[in-house]
Design an enzyme around this catalytic site. Structure first.
Site, PDB file in Angstrom:
ATOM      1  N   ASP A 174      37.728  51.640  38.340  1.00 54.05           N
ATOM      2  CA  ASP A 174      38.054  51.144  39.675  1.00 54.05           C
ATOM      3  C   ASP A 174      37.852  52.226  40.731  1.00 54.05           C
ATOM      4  O   ASP A 174      38.230  53.386  40.538  1.00 54.05           O
ATOM      5  CB  ASP A 174      39.519  50.674  39.685  1.00 54.05           C
ATOM      6  CG  ASP A 174      39.922  50.019  40.984  1.00 54.05           C
ATOM      7  OD1 ASP A 174      39.096  49.279  41.552  1.00 54.05           O
ATOM      8  OD2 ASP A 174      41.068  50.241  41.426  1.00 54.05           O
ATOM      9  N   HIS A 175      37.247  51.834  41.849  1.00 55.60           N
ATOM     10  CA  HIS A 175      37.110  52.700  43.027  1.00 55.60           C
ATOM     11  C   HIS A 175      36.560  54.090  42.710  1.00 55.60           C
ATOM     12  O   HIS A 175      37.115  55.098  43.123  1.00 55.60           O
ATOM     13  CB  HIS A 175      38.448  52.823  43.752  1.00 55.60           C
ATOM     14  CG  HIS A 175      38.643  51.740  44.767  1.00 55.60           C
ATOM     15  ND1 HIS A 175      37.917  51.655  45.934  1.00 55.60           N
ATOM     16  CD2 HIS A 175      39.461  50.664  44.755  1.00 55.60           C
ATOM     17  CE1 HIS A 175      38.293  50.586  46.611  1.00 55.60           C
ATOM     18  NE2 HIS A 175      39.224  49.959  45.915  1.00 55.60           N
TER      19      HIS A 175
ATOM     20  N   HIS B   3      45.262  48.173  50.844  1.00 53.85           N
ATOM     21  CA  HIS B   3      45.737  48.874  49.657  1.00 53.85           C
ATOM     22  C   HIS B   3      47.143  49.446  49.837  1.00 53.85           C
ATOM     23  O   HIS B   3      47.556  49.790  50.944  1.00 53.85           O
ATOM     24  CB  HIS B   3      44.800  50.042  49.321  1.00 53.85           C
ATOM     25  CG  HIS B   3      43.488  49.620  48.743  1.00 53.85           C
ATOM     26  ND1 HIS B   3      42.288  49.904  49.337  1.00 53.85           N
ATOM     27  CD2 HIS B   3      43.189  48.925  47.616  1.00 53.85           C
ATOM     28  CE1 HIS B   3      41.308  49.418  48.600  1.00 53.85           C
ATOM     29  NE2 HIS B   3      41.831  48.808  47.552  1.00 53.85           N
TER      30      HIS B   3
ATOM     31  N   HIS C 254      40.902  43.065  46.652  1.00 52.09           N
ATOM     32  CA  HIS C 254      41.616  44.329  46.524  1.00 52.09           C
ATOM     33  C   HIS C 254      42.870  44.274  47.384  1.00 52.09           C
ATOM     34  O   HIS C 254      42.993  43.456  48.292  1.00 52.09           O
ATOM     35  CB  HIS C 254      40.733  45.487  46.984  1.00 52.09           C
ATOM     36  CG  HIS C 254      39.647  45.840  46.021  1.00 52.09           C
ATOM     37  ND1 HIS C 254      39.158  47.126  45.887  1.00 52.09           N
ATOM     38  CD2 HIS C 254      38.949  45.086  45.129  1.00 52.09           C
ATOM     39  CE1 HIS C 254      38.218  47.146  44.960  1.00 52.09           C
ATOM     40  NE2 HIS C 254      38.060  45.915  44.501  1.00 52.09           N
TER      41      HIS C 254
ATOM     42  N   ASN D 110      42.943  42.172  42.043  1.00 53.84           N
ATOM     43  CA  ASN D 110      43.389  43.519  41.686  1.00 53.84           C
ATOM     44  C   ASN D 110      44.838  43.744  42.105  1.00 53.84           C
ATOM     45  O   ASN D 110      45.207  43.463  43.254  1.00 53.84           O
ATOM     46  CB  ASN D 110      42.534  44.570  42.390  1.00 53.84           C
ATOM     47  CG  ASN D 110      41.115  44.636  41.866  1.00 53.84           C
ATOM     48  OD1 ASN D 110      40.666  43.754  41.148  1.00 53.84           O
ATOM     49  ND2 ASN D 110      40.397  45.677  42.228  1.00 53.84           N
ATOM     50  N   VAL D 111      45.643  44.270  41.185  1.00 56.94           N
ATOM     51  CA  VAL D 111      47.046  44.565  41.481  1.00 56.94           C
ATOM     52  C   VAL D 111      47.402  45.930  40.898  1.00 56.94           C
ATOM     53  O   VAL D 111      47.115  46.193  39.729  1.00 56.94           O
ATOM     54  CB  VAL D 111      47.992  43.495  40.893  1.00 56.94           C
ATOM     55  CG1 VAL D 111      49.446  43.810  41.267  1.00 56.94           C
ATOM     56  CG2 VAL D 111      47.611  42.101  41.367  1.00 56.94           C
TER      57      VAL D 111
ATOM     58  N   THR E  66      50.062  48.563  43.033  1.00 52.96           N
ATOM     59  CA  THR E  66      51.333  48.996  43.621  1.00 52.96           C
ATOM     60  C   THR E  66      52.483  48.059  43.263  1.00 52.96           C
ATOM     61  O   THR E  66      53.590  48.502  42.957  1.00 52.96           O
ATOM     62  CB  THR E  66      51.200  49.109  45.147  1.00 52.96           C
ATOM     63  OG1 THR E  66      50.158  50.039  45.450  1.00 52.96           O
ATOM     64  CG2 THR E  66      52.502  49.588  45.774  1.00 52.96           C
TER      65      THR E  66
END
Length: 297
Positions: free
Chosen positions: A83-84, A177, A205, A227-228, A230
């Site tokens: 990811d990222h 984010h 995201h 996407n999860v 936090t």
């Protein structure tokens, strides 16, 4: 089951009109909690290892190999995704290690540079049977990058996908984010427009800041990979904090880390079920989103 190709899991979800959870790994215990959630729910899941996670662990191989082994041993269908990654070398290393997909994030570059860098990573990955996700339109939040009102343009997104050959696209539709409160408002009409314009699945995201009903509506409007990070980390941390407050003399870290893992796993299971049911439950929302999109076009 065994280690699953990310592209296969996303394609099945997109065809069924449902969402698939892509949950970020922080350390081994979060990965274990996510995999056990998928097993209890009898649903597929994507384990995500971010570049930040790689930095924390001092390299990709230890945490990456651990996730690949967990996936291979699981009774659920589990994919492993980078990811990222802003580092093309890291993206290629994940491909070589056996990850099913990589998200190469060159969105900080100007458009032409983003296209060139992303296309190069996609070519390397595709030669080895690995899918690539990219990002277009600022998602916001991290590193002061939040820019209210920034949105992905559907026509530009279509041109970007055609020029780079990516297999999935993360789009900016209102999420951000690292949000710790769930109050983000998504542009459902834009999601429907982008979905209608593109031939590849869409990725949301910053989903931690989005309420359940809005995520469900986004999936119905055309979002597939959710996407999860936090949000799940909050369950882990709160459980650990409560345990330590109640057991001030504990010194065995396994005792409180296990409590965190259990809490995270329970919420991950709930979210997997939510995403898998969202498409059929929100058909009306999808039709409304498409109608709004048609009026806005």
């Amino acid at each position: 089951m065994t280690l699953a190709p990310t592209a296969d899991l996303i394609a099945r979800a997109a065809q069924a009109g449902v969402g698939i959870g892509a949950f970020n790994v922080i350390h081994l215990e979060t990965a274990e909690g996510i995999v056990s959630a998928a097993e209890r729910a009898d649903l597929p899941v994507i384990l995500q290892v971010s570049q930040n996670c790689v930095t924390y662990h001092g390299g990709l191989d230890p945490i990456g190999r651990a996730c690949l082994e967990l996936a291979a041993e699981s009774s659920a269908a589990v994919a492993v995704h980078l990811d990222h990654a802003e580092d093309a070398v890291l993206a290629r290393r994940a491909v070589d290690l056996g990850f099913g997909s990589v998200m190469f994030d060159a969105s900080r570059l100007d458009y032409d540079e983003n296209v060139a860098a992303t296309a190069a990573v996609a070519a390397y990955a595709h030669e080895r049977g690995v899918a690539v996700e990219a990002e277009l339109g600022e998602i916001g939040g991290k590193d002061g990058a939040h820019a209210p009102g920034v949105r992905t343009d559907p026509d530009e997104a279509a041109a970007f996908v055609a020029a780079t050959g990516v297999d999935a696209l993360a789009v900016a539709v209102g999420s951000s984010h690292a949000m710790t409160s769930r109050e983000a408002s998504l542009d459902l009409a834009l999601i429907a427009r982008v979905h209608a314009t593109l031939s590849v699945p869409l990725v949301l995201h910053g989903s931690s800041g989005v309420p359940d009903d809005t995520i469900a509506a986004a999936i119905a409007a055309g979002m597939t990979k959710v996407n999860v990070s936090t949000h799940l980390n909050g369950f882990f941390t709160r459980a650990v904090r409560e345990y330590l407050d109640s057991h001030p003399d504990v010194v065995d870290s396994r005792k409180y880390v296990a409590v965190g893992r259990t809490a995270l796993s329970g919420e991950a299971e709930r979210m997997l079920r939510l995403f898998a049911q969202a498409g059929s439950a929100q058909t009306g929302s999808a039709e409304a989103g498409a109608a709004q999109a048609g009026g806005a076009a």
